[in-house]
Design a protein around this motif. Structure first.
Motif, mmCIF file in Angstrom:
data_model
loop_
_atom_site.group_PDB
_atom_site.id
_atom_site.type_symbol
_atom_site.label_atom_id
_atom_site.label_comp_id
_atom_site.label_asym_id
_atom_site.label_seq_id
_atom_site.Cartn_x
_atom_site.Cartn_y
_atom_site.Cartn_z
ATOM 1 N N GLN A 64 -36.837 32.178 12.371
ATOM 2 C CA GLN A 64 -37.339 31.494 11.172
ATOM 3 C C GLN A 64 -36.252 31.329 10.115
ATOM 4 O O GLN A 64 -36.443 31.600 8.942
ATOM 5 C CB GLN A 64 -38.547 32.243 10.592
ATOM 6 N N ARG A 65 -35.081 30.893 10.556
ATOM 7 C CA ARG A 65 -33.905 30.609 9.733
ATOM 8 C C ARG A 65 -33.238 31.859 9.181
ATOM 9 O O ARG A 65 -32.386 31.765 8.300
ATOM 10 C CB ARG A 65 -34.229 29.669 8.574
ATOM 11 N N LYS A 66 -33.579 33.030 9.668
ATOM 12 C CA LYS A 66 -32.921 34.268 9.243
ATOM 13 C C LYS A 66 -31.712 34.545 10.135
ATOM 14 O O LYS A 66 -31.762 34.347 11.341
ATOM 15 C CB LYS A 66 -33.891 35.444 9.310
ATOM 16 N N LEU A 67 -30.641 35.064 9.509
ATOM 17 C CA LEU A 67 -29.456 35.440 10.269
ATOM 18 C C LEU A 67 -29.603 36.816 10.894
ATOM 19 O O LEU A 67 -28.894 37.139 11.849
ATOM 20 C CB LEU A 67 -28.215 35.433 9.363
ATOM 21 N N TYR A 68 -30.489 37.630 10.365
ATOM 22 C CA TYR A 68 -30.661 39.020 10.810
ATOM 23 C C TYR A 68 -32.037 39.484 10.371
ATOM 24 O O TYR A 68 -32.679 38.872 9.500
ATOM 25 C CB TYR A 68 -29.573 39.926 10.192
ATOM 26 N N LEU A 69 -32.484 40.581 10.942
ATOM 27 C CA LEU A 69 -33.765 41.165 10.574
ATOM 28 C C LEU A 69 -33.622 42.527 9.907
ATOM 29 O O LEU A 69 -34.568 43.012 9.285
ATOM 30 C CB LEU A 69 -34.661 41.299 11.811
ATOM 31 N N ALA A 70 -32.470 43.172 10.026
ATOM 32 C CA ALA A 70 -32.270 44.508 9.459
ATOM 33 C C ALA A 70 -32.465 44.479 7.948
ATOM 34 O O ALA A 70 -32.089 43.501 7.286
ATOM 35 C CB ALA A 70 -30.866 45.020 9.782
ATOM 36 N N PRO A 71 -33.046 45.536 7.371
ATOM 37 C CA PRO A 71 -33.336 45.570 5.927
ATOM 38 C C PRO A 71 -32.124 45.961 5.091
ATOM 39 O O PRO A 71 -32.149 46.925 4.324
ATOM 40 C CB PRO A 71 -34.439 46.629 5.839
ATOM 41 N N ILE A 72 -31.054 45.193 5.211
ATOM 42 C CA ILE A 72 -29.835 45.496 4.453
ATOM 43 C C ILE A 72 -29.970 45.010 3.017
ATOM 44 O O ILE A 72 -30.694 44.048 2.734
ATOM 45 C CB ILE A 72 -28.601 44.861 5.114
ATOM 46 N N LYS A 73 -29.266 45.685 2.109
ATOM 47 C CA LYS A 73 -29.308 45.330 0.696
ATOM 48 C C LYS A 73 -27.899 45.303 0.131
ATOM 49 O O LYS A 73 -27.211 46.314 0.097
ATOM 50 C CB LYS A 73 -30.159 46.332 -0.086
ATOM 51 N N SER A 74 -27.440 44.137 -0.282
ATOM 52 C CA SER A 74 -26.133 43.941 -0.918
ATOM 53 C C SER A 74 -24.999 44.644 -0.165
ATOM 54 O O SER A 74 -24.268 45.457 -0.741
ATOM 55 C CB SER A 74 -26.171 44.421 -2.372
ATOM 56 N N PRO A 75 -24.818 44.368 1.101
ATOM 57 C CA PRO A 75 -23.732 45.007 1.848
ATOM 58 C C PRO A 75 -22.370 44.594 1.300
ATOM 59 O O PRO A 75 -22.181 43.451 0.883
ATOM 60 C CB PRO A 75 -23.939 44.495 3.270
ATOM 61 N N GLN A 76 -21.432 45.539 1.317
ATOM 62 C CA GLN A 76 -20.087 45.266 0.814
ATOM 63 C C GLN A 76 -19.090 44.988 1.938
ATOM 64 O O GLN A 76 -18.076 44.329 1.715
ATOM 65 C CB GLN A 76 -19.583 46.457 -0.012
ATOM 66 N N ARG A 77 -19.384 45.496 3.113
ATOM 67 C CA ARG A 77 -18.428 45.395 4.225
ATOM 68 C C ARG A 77 -19.213 45.179 5.517
ATOM 69 O O ARG A 77 -20.055 46.005 5.894
ATOM 70 C CB ARG A 77 -17.595 46.663 4.279
ATOM 71 N N VAL A 78 -18.916 44.068 6.198
ATOM 72 C CA VAL A 78 -19.712 43.636 7.345
ATOM 73 C C VAL A 78 -18.772 43.158 8.448
ATOM 74 O O VAL A 78 -17.721 42.564 8.178
ATOM 75 C CB VAL A 78 -20.666 42.487 6.944
ATOM 76 N N ILE A 79 -19.152 43.400 9.698
ATOM 77 C CA ILE A 79 -18.384 42.867 10.816
ATOM 78 C C ILE A 79 -19.326 42.206 11.819
ATOM 79 O O ILE A 79 -20.432 42.689 12.069
ATOM 80 C CB ILE A 79 -17.542 43.968 11.509
ATOM 81 N N ASP A 80 -18.881 41.085 12.351
ATOM 82 C CA ASP A 80 -19.598 40.355 13.395
ATOM 83 C C ASP A 80 -18.794 40.479 14.681
ATOM 84 O O ASP A 80 -17.666 39.973 14.778
ATOM 85 C CB ASP A 80 -19.752 38.886 12.986
ATOM 86 N N LEU A 81 -19.352 41.157 15.664
ATOM 87 C CA LEU A 81 -18.654 41.426 16.910
ATOM 88 C C LEU A 81 -18.700 40.223 17.845
ATOM 89 O O LEU A 81 -19.751 39.596 17.996
ATOM 90 C CB LEU A 81 -19.271 42.643 17.605
ATOM 91 N N ALA A 82 -17.568 39.934 18.475
ATOM 92 C CA ALA A 82 -17.485 38.780 19.380
ATOM 93 C C ALA A 82 -18.024 37.546 18.676
ATOM 94 O O ALA A 82 -18.973 36.897 19.117
ATOM 95 C CB ALA A 82 -18.232 39.055 20.682
ATOM 96 N N THR A 83 -17.393 37.200 17.589
ATOM 97 C CA THR A 83 -17.908 36.200 16.652
ATOM 98 C C THR A 83 -17.911 34.786 17.206
ATOM 99 O O THR A 83 -18.578 33.911 16.673
ATOM 100 C CB THR A 83 -17.111 36.266 15.338
#
Length: 332
Positions: free
Chosen positions: A86-105
């Motif tokens: 439904q147009r969401k990139l993720y479902l995890a309940p994250i809040k204002s993350p400062q550092r993120v990695i996308d594996l095998a991007t």
């Protein structure tokens, strides 16, 4: 008290109603500085084989192409995932993350979209191939790395680690997910989105088809080559084994083709068929069958064409299961 729970959808293949009026339309179709040394001629000196281009860094560890045609198909898979969620990139309940990695991007499209939505976050996308665009949001950086090698992120961990569509590319998911656990902050989240590559049918219409044979041959070859073919159903146990808590899983049915009566499933099926027909059948099978099973290119092309032809038949109703799971590293 933390808890481990699993949430799944109620859908099953038997509950997907066929649209009897359906007519298939074939048109449906940083620590970064320490990594820059990886961008050497060995990275950019791609391998060309059977008319397709493949990565050169850690040559042979990933058996799908990295050429423009495949990049276009991966972007279609990105759109399919957005439709599913439904147009969401993720479902995890994250809040204002400062550092993120996308594996095998891959093409980096998820990392770019996430960076646009979360401008406060530093977003890293890593992949074996440097095929990502150069004009990206200022908070995105891409690096060339092998996610199945030992990581060095524990001293500067992430708030959120994301991975999607790693099926038929990872040999040891359990090890990878444990590396994610060590590299995410206490209280941080990890989310994997992945497939069960075994098609199912509500009416046994796949039996004896070229479509079914394609997936049987593909799975056998990748399994013999040492790859995990259908990680989706196993993700929950791997997350538990790694030590995550507050684990939630959702399973989504994704048709192949626009045969379902339900409008949302019809749209998902059309997108799924479109990405597969965008050279997806050939992309998945060429390297693994020619390198590991001694097939000729012509034999692979024939297998792919038979799968494509059967996938277009109105009376063949294929479904795939797509899993989204996220878990939290304990605060303490």
């Amino acid at each position: 008290m933390t808890e481990q729970t699993t949430t799944t959808t109620n859908n099953s293949p038997a509950n997907v109603e066929v649209d009897i009026s359906y007519e298939n339309d074939s048109s449906y179709g940083d620590e970064l500085s320490s990594y820059t040394a990886s961008l050497t001629s060995s990275v950019l000196d791609y391998r060309h084989e059977n008319g397709r281009r493949y990565h050169k860094f850690r040559d042979g560890s990933y058996l799908l192409p990295n050429d423009e045609s495949e990049s276009d198909r991966l972007d279609m898979l990105h759109e399919l995932a957005l439709q599913v969620l439904q147009r969401k990139l993720y479902l995890a309940p994250i809040k204002s993350p400062q550092r993120v990695i996308d594996l095998a991007t891959g093409t980096g499209i998820w990392a770019i979209d996430f960076a646009d939505q979360q401008p406060q976050a530093e977003v890293i996308g890593c992949d074996l191939s440097p095929t990502q665009p150069t004009l990206v949001p200022p908070n995105v950086k891409f690096l060339v790395d092998d996610i199945e090698s030992e990581w060095a992120y524990e001293h500067n961990p992430f708030d959120f680690i994301h991975a999607r569509n790693l099926f038929i590319s990872i040999r040891d998911y359990g090890k990878l997910i444990k590396q994610c656990y060590r590299s995410v902050k206490p209280g941080g989240w990890v989310e994997f989105q992945d497939w069960d590559l075994s098609p199912v049918s509500p009416d046994d219409s796949l039996d004896g088809t070229g479509f079914q044979r394609y997936y049987d041959e593909l799975q056998n070859a990748f399994e013999e080559a040492g790859y995990e073919v259908s990680p989706g159903p196993k993700l929950e146990q791997w997350f538990i084994d790694a030590g995550f808590v507050n684990i939630h899983m959702e399973k989504f049915l994704i048709p192949y083709g626009a045969w379902p009566k339900d409008r949302h499933l019809k749209k998902l099926g059309a997108w799924n068929q479109a990405q597969a027909e965008a050279n997806g059948f050939e992309a998945g099978a060429l390297a693994v069958l020619t390198r590991y099973k001694q097939w000729t290119k012509e034999e692979v092309i024939l297998l792919a064409s038979q799968a494509r032809a059967d996938g277009r038949k109105r009376n063949i109703h294929a479904l795939f299961n797509f899993y989204v799971i996220y878990g939290q590293r304990p605060e303490n």
